[in-house]
Design a protein around this motif. Sequence first.
Motif, short mmCIF file in Angstrom:
data_model
loop_
_atom_site.label_atom_id
_atom_site.label_comp_id
_atom_site.label_asym_id
_atom_site.label_seq_id
_atom_site.Cartn_x
_atom_site.Cartn_y
_atom_site.Cartn_z
N ALA A 76 61.72 65.05 -32.62
CA ALA A 76 60.68 65.49 -33.57
C ALA A 76 60.70 64.65 -34.84
O ALA A 76 59.66 64.28 -35.37
N ILE A 77 61.90 64.32 -35.31
CA ILE A 77 62.00 63.48 -36.52
C ILE A 77 61.34 62.13 -36.24
O ILE A 77 60.54 61.61 -37.03
N LEU A 78 61.64 61.55 -35.09
CA LEU A 78 61.11 60.23 -34.74
C LEU A 78 59.60 60.24 -34.54
O LEU A 78 58.91 59.27 -34.84
N LEU A 79 59.08 61.34 -34.02
CA LEU A 79 57.65 61.42 -33.70
C LEU A 79 56.79 61.86 -34.88
O LEU A 79 55.59 62.01 -34.75
N GLY A 80 57.43 62.10 -36.03
CA GLY A 80 56.65 62.52 -37.19
C GLY A 80 56.45 64.02 -37.27
O GLY A 80 55.60 64.50 -38.03
N GLY A 81 57.20 64.79 -36.50
CA GLY A 81 57.12 66.25 -36.58
C GLY A 81 58.17 66.80 -37.52
O GLY A 81 58.72 66.08 -38.37
N HIS A 82 58.43 68.08 -37.36
CA HIS A 82 59.41 68.77 -38.20
C HIS A 82 60.41 69.47 -37.29
O HIS A 82 60.24 69.47 -36.06
N VAL A 83 61.46 70.05 -37.87
CA VAL A 83 62.55 70.57 -37.02
C VAL A 83 62.91 72.01 -37.37
O VAL A 83 62.78 72.43 -38.51
N ARG A 84 63.36 72.73 -36.33
CA ARG A 84 64.00 74.03 -36.58
C ARG A 84 65.37 74.02 -35.93
O ARG A 84 65.53 73.57 -34.79
N THR A 85 66.35 74.50 -36.69
CA THR A 85 67.68 74.65 -36.17
C THR A 85 68.18 76.05 -36.52
O THR A 85 67.45 76.86 -37.07
N GLY A 86 69.40 76.36 -36.16
CA GLY A 86 69.96 77.67 -36.51
C GLY A 86 70.45 78.44 -35.30
O GLY A 86 70.16 78.11 -34.16
N MET A 87 71.19 79.51 -35.61
CA MET A 87 71.90 80.25 -34.57
C MET A 87 70.98 81.09 -33.68
O MET A 87 71.43 81.56 -32.64
N GLU A 88 69.73 81.29 -34.08
CA GLU A 88 68.80 81.97 -33.15
C GLU A 88 68.65 81.14 -31.88
O GLU A 88 68.49 81.67 -30.79
N ASP A 89 68.72 79.81 -32.04
CA ASP A 89 68.42 78.91 -30.93
C ASP A 89 69.67 78.32 -30.27
O ASP A 89 69.64 77.93 -29.11
N ASN A 90 70.73 78.18 -31.03
CA ASN A 90 71.91 77.48 -30.55
C ASN A 90 73.10 77.80 -31.45
O ASN A 90 72.96 77.81 -32.67
N VAL A 91 74.26 78.03 -30.87
CA VAL A 91 75.44 78.35 -31.70
C VAL A 91 76.47 77.21 -31.71
O VAL A 91 77.49 77.32 -32.38
N PHE A 92 76.20 76.13 -30.99
CA PHE A 92 77.18 75.05 -30.88
C PHE A 92 76.86 73.87 -31.79
O PHE A 92 75.70 73.50 -31.97
N TYR A 93 77.89 73.26 -32.34
CA TYR A 93 77.70 72.00 -33.05
C TYR A 93 77.69 70.85 -32.06
O TYR A 93 76.88 69.93 -32.13
N ARG A 94 78.62 70.89 -31.15
CA ARG A 94 78.62 69.98 -30.01
C ARG A 94 79.23 70.73 -28.84
O ARG A 94 79.70 71.86 -29.01
N ARG A 95 79.22 70.12 -27.69
CA ARG A 95 79.71 70.80 -26.49
C ARG A 95 81.11 71.39 -26.70
O ARG A 95 82.04 70.67 -27.09
N GLY A 96 81.23 72.69 -26.50
CA GLY A 96 82.54 73.34 -26.60
C GLY A 96 83.00 73.64 -28.02
O GLY A 96 84.09 74.18 -28.21
N GLU A 97 82.21 73.28 -29.05
CA GLU A 97 82.62 73.50 -30.44
C GLU A 97 81.54 74.30 -31.16
O GLU A 97 80.41 73.82 -31.35
N LEU A 98 81.89 75.54 -31.54
CA LEU A 98 80.91 76.38 -32.23
C LEU A 98 80.56 75.79 -33.59
O LEU A 98 81.42 75.21 -34.27
N ALA A 99 79.31 75.94 -33.98
CA ALA A 99 78.93 75.58 -35.35
C ALA A 99 79.65 76.52 -36.30
O ALA A 99 79.86 77.70 -35.98
N THR A 100 80.02 76.01 -37.48
CA THR A 100 80.72 76.88 -38.44
C THR A 100 79.73 77.78 -39.18
O THR A 100 80.11 78.84 -39.67
N SER A 101 78.48 77.35 -39.27
CA SER A 101 77.47 78.13 -40.03
C SER A 101 76.10 77.57 -39.73
O SER A 101 75.96 76.47 -39.19
N ASN A 102 75.08 78.33 -40.14
CA ASN A 102 73.72 77.77 -40.07
C ASN A 102 73.60 76.54 -40.96
O ASN A 102 72.93 75.57 -40.62
#
Length: 285
Positions: free
Chosen positions: A215-241
Amino acid sequence: MNLDPCIISVAITGSGTTREQHPDLPCTPEQIATSAIEAWNAGASIAHIHVREANGTPVHNMDYYGEIVERVSGVTDMVLNLTTGGAIGMSEAQRIETLGFEPELASLDAGSMNFGEGVFINSPDFLRELARGFLQYNVRPELEIFDEGMIGNCLRLADEGLIEPPFWWQFVLGVRGGAPATPKTLLHLVECLPVGSQWSAIGLGRGQLQMNTMAILLGGHVRTGMEDNVFYRRGELATSNAQLVERCAHLIRELGREVATPADARMTLGLKGALGNPAAGSFSS
Ligand code: ZN
């Protein structure tokens, strides 16, 4: 291509993620508000809000929404986006009720689908009723698109005069029952939009980073956060939103764009806070 400042939305808690998936999932109004404020400090300009009981159960509680609105608007200029999707099983009347806060933005889920093991029902008549609520309370809809047919549903609402440009689309990809979170899918959906649209992309789970970057590359915008995903990378939980937001902000800058401020987001999306409302970032009631 639109290379305006890139808007980061943060979806704090949603209704599907569980405490079993992430022990620090924000649940109480105070936790949700604190997480939104941290995310704002990290570069998020929009917070998408659902509410829960302290034990994690998704609920419809207007007092909780009110408390979050007050806490977040008291110390930030963040745009608040309240859900009208609620949680599976909530009544249509409950879902519409959050518009009564007259937020600048609220989600409008643009069609029916299987959703994991549940069924998410948004009938044509309900979509019309919901759209009338947005007009009544002067709330800009964030059009949640889970597959291509839902774009057509929105354009029909526009033909009927029930939603008005500028349109703000959120592609929610990777839900079991909806379109997959793949680069080809996202490219195709973006090409289906009417001229002048603004859009953002979500990928669930492992699709989050990939769809955000696309989305960044295509000129769009982004949504992130724990509603959609709780991992920072495979096997490692994000510490926070905020950690997930920080990564988006870093990617946006590395890829040559700027991170949108809430004022930028209001301007880009034509929100009422940008139209001289002295209470920009908060609510009129
Ligand atoms: Zn949501």
